[in-house]
Enzyme design. Structure first.
Site, PDB file in Angstrom:
ATOM      1  CG  HIS A   1      49.379  35.880 -10.898  1.00 51.96           C
ATOM      2  ND1 HIS A   1      50.746  35.743 -10.937  1.00 51.96           N
ATOM      3  CD2 HIS A   1      48.896  34.665 -10.505  1.00 51.96           C
ATOM      4  CE1 HIS A   1      51.078  34.510 -10.591  1.00 51.96           C
ATOM      5  NE2 HIS A   1      49.977  33.838 -10.321  1.00 51.96           N
TER       6      HIS A   1
ATOM      7  CG  HIS B   1      45.342  32.336  -8.553  1.00 46.61           C
ATOM      8  ND1 HIS B   1      45.514  31.368  -9.506  1.00 46.61           N
ATOM      9  CD2 HIS B   1      46.596  32.699  -8.175  1.00 46.61           C
ATOM     10  CE1 HIS B   1      46.805  31.141  -9.695  1.00 46.61           C
ATOM     11  NE2 HIS B   1      47.491  31.939  -8.898  1.00 46.61           N
TER      12      HIS B   1
HETATM   13  P1  AMP Z   1      51.000  30.889  -9.708  1.00 48.85           P
HETATM   14  O1  AMP Z   1      51.260  29.485  -9.294  1.00 48.85           O
HETATM   15  O2  AMP Z   1      50.284  31.689  -8.655  1.00 48.85           O
HETATM   16  O3  AMP Z   1      52.243  31.580 -10.238  1.00 48.85           O
HETATM   17  O4  AMP Z   1      49.959  30.784 -10.882  1.00 48.85           O
HETATM   18  C1  AMP Z   1      50.261  30.860 -12.226  1.00 48.85           C
HETATM   19  C2  AMP Z   1      49.009  30.483 -12.968  1.00 48.85           C
HETATM   20  O5  AMP Z   1      49.128  30.922 -14.295  1.00 48.85           O
HETATM   21  C3  AMP Z   1      48.744  28.977 -13.020  1.00 48.85           C
HETATM   22  O6  AMP Z   1      47.493  28.703 -12.403  1.00 48.85           O
HETATM   23  C4  AMP Z   1      48.724  28.657 -14.513  1.00 48.85           C
HETATM   24  O7  AMP Z   1      47.736  27.724 -14.866  1.00 48.85           O
HETATM   25  C5  AMP Z   1      48.452  30.015 -15.120  1.00 48.85           C
HETATM   26  N1  AMP Z   1      48.987  30.215 -16.454  1.00 48.85           N
HETATM   27  C6  AMP Z   1      50.246  29.995 -16.884  1.00 48.85           C
HETATM   28  N2  AMP Z   1      50.370  30.322 -18.184  1.00 48.85           N
HETATM   29  C7  AMP Z   1      49.155  30.775 -18.584  1.00 48.85           C
HETATM   30  C8  AMP Z   1      48.638  31.271 -19.819  1.00 48.85           C
HETATM   31  N3  AMP Z   1      49.391  31.352 -20.907  1.00 48.85           N
HETATM   32  N4  AMP Z   1      47.342  31.644 -19.861  1.00 48.85           N
HETATM   33  C9  AMP Z   1      46.556  31.550 -18.765  1.00 48.85           C
HETATM   34  N5  AMP Z   1      46.996  31.106 -17.566  1.00 48.85           N
HETATM   35  C10 AMP Z   1      48.272  30.720 -17.479  1.00 48.85           C
END
Ligand code: AMP
Ligand code: ZN
Length: 138
Positions: free
Chosen positions: A99, A101
């Site tokens: 993903h 950001h």
């Molecule tokens: P990363 O640290 O790059 O793996 O980012 C994962 C991101 O996913 C974090 O910023 C979380 O806040 C976000 N996240 C986790 N679960 C959910 C969810 N159910 N809906 C929206 N965002 C999420």
């Protein structure tokens, strides 16, 4: 992919605040935003990280990020935007579904203030470039 929260969001087993849905790409708001409007852009198929995502998806991902990023800046009135991808836990990846950001930015918001380092010498810098060039050899 079982137990992947982002796969569950794609199949609608889990809810999300959806921003955009394309053929192979989905975007929704991050539940723990660094700033309001912080958006996640994901391929609808499960790939773990940058290296797993097929190049055939690159154009759709890229154009989606341009489109969604423009909407994000308009909706939040941001004057800048970061595109960040964390790969592997050492880089802060928590959700193992690739993903990106999209983070709205404003002058003086103080986010991402990381001190830059220096190479020990010019030679050390060129040695690093040479090591990477060797690693690029087939
Ligand atoms: P990363 O640290 O790059 O793996 O980012 C994962 C991101 O996913 C974090 O910023 C979380 O806040 C976000 N996240 C986790 N679960 C959910 C969810 N159910 N809906 C929206 N965002 C999420
Ligand atoms: Zn997944």
């Amino acid at each position: 992919m079982e137990n992947c929260i982002f796969c569950k969001i794609v199949t609608k087993e889990s809810p999300c605040a959806e921003v955009y849905s394309g053929e192979h790409v989905l975007a929704f708001l991050d539940i723990g935003p660094i700033a309001p409007g912080h958006t996640l852009v994901i391929p609808k198929t499960h790939y773990s990280n940058l290296w797993d995502v097929p190049a055939s998806l690159a154009a759709e991902l890229f154009t989606s990020m341009q489109k969604i990023g423009g909407a994000l800046m308009e909706a939040t009135r941001a004057t800048g935007m970061n595109v960040v991808m964390n790969n592997f836990p050492s880089a802060g990846q928590v959700v193992m579904h690739a993903h990106w950001h999209l983070i709205p930015r404003f002058d003086g918001d103080g986010l991402f203030q990381v001190a830059q380092q220096q190479y020990a010498s010019r030679e050390a810098m060129y040695d690093m470039a040479a090591a990477m060039q060797r690693a690029l050899q087939p």
